[in-house]
Design a protein around this motif. Structure first.
Motif, PDB file in Angstrom:
ATOM      1  N   LEU A   1       0.831  -1.201   0.000  1.00  0.00           N
ATOM      2  CA  LEU A   1       0.000   0.000   0.000  1.00  0.00           C
ATOM      3  C   LEU A   1       0.869   1.256   0.000  1.00  0.00           C
ATOM      4  N   LEU A   2       0.527   2.197  -0.837  1.00  0.00           N
ATOM      5  CA  LEU A   2       1.228   3.487  -0.843  1.00  0.00           C
ATOM      6  C   LEU A   2       0.602   4.373   0.226  1.00  0.00           C
ATOM      7  N   THR A   3       1.328   4.587   1.303  1.00  0.00           N
ATOM      8  CA  THR A   3       0.797   5.362   2.423  1.00  0.00           C
ATOM      9  C   THR A   3       1.236   6.823   2.394  1.00  0.00           C
ATOM     10  N   ASP A   4       2.353   7.095   1.739  1.00  0.00           N
ATOM     11  CA  ASP A   4       2.860   8.465   1.676  1.00  0.00           C
ATOM     12  C   ASP A   4       3.758   8.581   0.444  1.00  0.00           C
ATOM     13  N   ILE A   5       4.084   9.813   0.081  1.00  0.00           N
ATOM     14  CA  ILE A   5       4.991  10.055  -1.039  1.00  0.00           C
ATOM     15  C   ILE A   5       6.305  10.589  -0.487  1.00  0.00           C
ATOM     16  N   ASP A   6       7.352   9.859  -0.745  1.00  0.00           N
ATOM     17  CA  ASP A   6       8.685  10.194  -0.254  1.00  0.00           C
ATOM     18  C   ASP A   6       9.396  11.048  -1.312  1.00  0.00           C
ATOM     19  N   PRO A   7       9.809  12.276  -0.970  1.00  0.00           N
ATOM     20  CA  PRO A   7      10.483  13.135  -1.953  1.00  0.00           C
ATOM     21  C   PRO A   7      11.796  12.557  -2.468  1.00  0.00           C
ATOM     22  N   GLU A   8      12.341  11.576  -1.762  1.00  0.00           N
ATOM     23  CA  GLU A   8      13.597  10.963  -2.193  1.00  0.00           C
ATOM     24  C   GLU A   8      13.365   9.798  -3.155  1.00  0.00           C
ATOM     25  N   LYS A   9      12.110   9.394  -3.319  1.00  0.00           N
ATOM     26  CA  LYS A   9      11.787   8.255  -4.176  1.00  0.00           C
ATOM     27  C   LYS A   9      11.419   8.733  -5.587  1.00  0.00           C
ATOM     28  N   VAL A  10      11.473   7.806  -6.517  1.00  0.00           N
ATOM     29  CA  VAL A  10      11.053   8.039  -7.897  1.00  0.00           C
ATOM     30  C   VAL A  10       9.836   7.154  -8.159  1.00  0.00           C
ATOM     31  N   TYR A  11       8.714   7.763  -8.472  1.00  0.00           N
ATOM     32  CA  TYR A  11       7.471   7.001  -8.653  1.00  0.00           C
ATOM     33  C   TYR A  11       7.201   6.805 -10.144  1.00  0.00           C
ATOM     34  N   VAL A  12       6.939   5.562 -10.506  1.00  0.00           N
ATOM     35  CA  VAL A  12       6.789   5.181 -11.914  1.00  0.00           C
ATOM     36  C   VAL A  12       5.344   4.787 -12.187  1.00  0.00           C
TER      37      VAL A  12
ATOM     38  N   SER B   1     -19.727  -3.507 -11.290  1.00  0.00           N
ATOM     39  CA  SER B   1     -18.287  -3.583 -11.515  1.00  0.00           C
ATOM     40  C   SER B   1     -17.550  -2.485 -10.752  1.00  0.00           C
ATOM     41  N   HIS B   2     -16.350  -2.834 -10.287  1.00  0.00           N
ATOM     42  CA  HIS B   2     -15.469  -1.890  -9.596  1.00  0.00           C
ATOM     43  C   HIS B   2     -14.050  -2.111 -10.115  1.00  0.00           C
ATOM     44  N   SER B   3     -13.372  -1.050 -10.447  1.00  0.00           N
ATOM     45  CA  SER B   3     -12.026  -1.168 -11.014  1.00  0.00           C
ATOM     46  C   SER B   3     -11.103  -0.102 -10.433  1.00  0.00           C
ATOM     47  N   GLN B   4      -9.873  -0.523 -10.151  1.00  0.00           N
ATOM     48  CA  GLN B   4      -8.858   0.410  -9.675  1.00  0.00           C
ATOM     49  C   GLN B   4      -7.840   0.723 -10.772  1.00  0.00           C
ATOM     50  N   VAL B   5      -8.131   0.302 -11.993  1.00  0.00           N
ATOM     51  CA  VAL B   5      -7.257   0.598 -13.131  1.00  0.00           C
ATOM     52  C   VAL B   5      -7.600   1.993 -13.644  1.00  0.00           C
ATOM     53  N   LEU B   6      -6.666   2.911 -13.538  1.00  0.00           N
ATOM     54  CA  LEU B   6      -6.886   4.303 -13.911  1.00  0.00           C
ATOM     55  C   LEU B   6      -6.031   4.696 -15.103  1.00  0.00           C
ATOM     56  N   ALA B   7      -6.428   5.751 -15.765  1.00  0.00           N
ATOM     57  CA  ALA B   7      -5.626   6.298 -16.854  1.00  0.00           C
ATOM     58  C   ALA B   7      -4.358   6.928 -16.282  1.00  0.00           C
ATOM     59  N   VAL B   8      -3.347   7.045 -17.132  1.00  0.00           N
ATOM     60  CA  VAL B   8      -2.053   7.580 -16.690  1.00  0.00           C
ATOM     61  C   VAL B   8      -2.211   8.983 -16.106  1.00  0.00           C
ATOM     62  N   ASN B   9      -2.976   9.842 -16.778  1.00  0.00           N
ATOM     63  CA  ASN B   9      -3.127  11.215 -16.287  1.00  0.00           C
ATOM     64  C   ASN B   9      -3.931  11.266 -14.997  1.00  0.00           C
ATOM     65  N   GLN B  10      -4.843  10.306 -14.776  1.00  0.00           N
ATOM     66  CA  GLN B  10      -5.606  10.273 -13.529  1.00  0.00           C
ATOM     67  C   GLN B  10      -4.707   9.919 -12.352  1.00  0.00           C
ATOM     68  N   VAL B  11      -3.822   8.950 -12.536  1.00  0.00           N
ATOM     69  CA  VAL B  11      -2.874   8.599 -11.477  1.00  0.00           C
ATOM     70  C   VAL B  11      -1.963   9.789 -11.181  1.00  0.00           C
ATOM     71  N   PHE B  12      -1.507  10.450 -12.227  1.00  0.00           N
ATOM     72  CA  PHE B  12      -0.641  11.615 -12.037  1.00  0.00           C
ATOM     73  C   PHE B  12      -1.370  12.713 -11.266  1.00  0.00           C
ATOM     74  N   ASP B  13      -2.634  12.976 -11.607  1.00  0.00           N
ATOM     75  CA  ASP B  13      -3.403  14.015 -10.906  1.00  0.00           C
ATOM     76  C   ASP B  13      -3.532  13.698  -9.420  1.00  0.00           C
ATOM     77  N   ILE B  14      -3.699  12.417  -9.090  1.00  0.00           N
ATOM     78  CA  ILE B  14      -3.792  12.016  -7.680  1.00  0.00           C
ATOM     79  C   ILE B  14      -2.484  12.295  -6.959  1.00  0.00           C
ATOM     80  N   LEU B  15      -1.371  11.914  -7.581  1.00  0.00           N
ATOM     81  CA  LEU B  15      -0.065  12.123  -6.944  1.00  0.00           C
ATOM     82  C   LEU B  15       0.229  13.606  -6.761  1.00  0.00           C
ATOM     83  N   ILE B  16      -0.013  14.397  -7.800  1.00  0.00           N
ATOM     84  CA  ILE B  16       0.322  15.819  -7.729  1.00  0.00           C
ATOM     85  C   ILE B  16      -0.583  16.541  -6.734  1.00  0.00           C
TER      86      ILE B  16
END
Length: 315
Positions: free
Chosen positions: A218-229, A270-285
């Motif tokens: 589980l991704l619990t936090d975003i570490d500024p030292e990490k690179v997220y792909v 139906s329930h899906s956790q597969v998101l578009a690339v830009n949707q995942v990016f929007d969540i992270l940012i």
């Protein structure tokens, strides 16, 4: 005796004529009533069902046309509702802007945003889009991925804390690169690092985290030292466990977004956790700026995926 019989016979004939006349009147009256009933029965079936007569069922083509109109109306209402909800979410996520930015004209605002993205190339959170998965996509899917890259770049320009975006494993002689050039004006001048090397070649493996909906971590936090792909795949045809399997082959850590932990399932099949690339990016940012998973997920997870946040969480 004969006269008496004749008289009797005559009186009997008069009686019969009287009876036949009465019977004739009754027949005429009955015929009139029946005629009236017939007219009544002709008019009533179209206006009333009290006598048990059902209205005629519309033809199949008419029923199909009505269903189609109902579907179009529902879709129109859903689009309108989603647009309103998205505006509300974006308004809730937007921090109060500085007075200096409020006073900027469009040209100055554009320059200010590019300046922030330029600075992010030096000290922003590193987020990679893995473009080395091009071989798993059709021509149509590559075009969609190019459009998603354009959308996430626009989100990064508008962000208060933009990220340092990498397009890794991008073959400049491949179809995906050509689609980016075709669908995005000025793509070559975007404030994005485009690399033909993969993320595993550019960064130490212990610093890399591949995001995958199939991960057990589980991704619990975003570490500024990490690179997220983020895996550069569109969800038109869901491709199972590709990013997770690739990460496992190189010993890279994986993680999934905390969707189930922070959102509730809608009542749908139906329930899906597969998101578009830009949707995942929007969540992270969004999370980088507000540090709140519920609000960040509300920005990127559309209702059609079968998840939502409660009204109390949105405030």
């Amino acid at each position: 005796m004969e006269e008496v019989q004749t008289v009797t016979s005559g009186s009997s004939g008069q009686g019969n004529e009287s009876e036949s006349d009465v019977a004739g009147l009754q027949v005429k009256d009955n015929s009139a009533d029946m005629e009236k009933d017939c007219f009544d029965n002709i008019e009533e079936p179209e206006t009333s069902q009290d006598n048990g007569i059902k209205q005629k069922r519309p033809p199949r083509s008419e029923r199909k046309r009505r269903r189609h109109e109902e579907i179009l109306l529902k879709r129109k209402e859903d689009r309108k509702r989603k647009k309103i909800e998205r505006k509300m979410r974006l308004k809730e996520q937007r921090n109060e802007k500085d007075d200096t930015e409020e006073r900027l004209n469009p040209r100055e605002l554009k320059e200010e945003r590019r300046k922030r993205c330029q600075e992010a190339l030096n000290n922003g959170q590193k987020i990679c889009i893995d473009c080395s998965l091009e071989s798993f996509m059709s021509e149509k899917e590559k075009g969609k991925l190019a459009m998603q890259i354009g959308r996430l770049y626009g989100s990064n320009l508008r962000a208060d804390n933009p990220a340092h975006i990498y397009l890794t494993g991008l073959n400049k002689g491949g179809t995906l690169y050509q689609e980016c050039l075709k669908k995005m004006d000025g793509f070559e001048s975007y404030l994005i690092d485009t690399k033909e090397e993969t993320h595993s070649e550019l960064f130490p493996l212990q610093q890399v985290v591949c995001l995958s909906p199939d991960s057990n971590s589980l991704l619990t936090d975003i570490d500024p030292e990490k690179v997220y792909v983020i895996g550069g795949l569109v969800d038109e045809n869901i491709k199972q466990r590709i990013t997770e399997n690739r990460a496992a082959e190189t010993g890279i850590e994986t993680a999934r977004l905390p969707i189930e932990e922070n959102m509730v399932k809608l009542e749908q099949s139906s329930h899906s956790q597969v998101l578009a690339v830009n949707q995942v990016f929007d969540i992270l940012i969004s999370y980088i700026s507000i540090k709140d998973w519920k609000k960040a997920l509300a920005v990127g997870v559309p209702r059609r995926k079968g998840y939502t946040i409660t009204p109390d969480d949105a405030t």
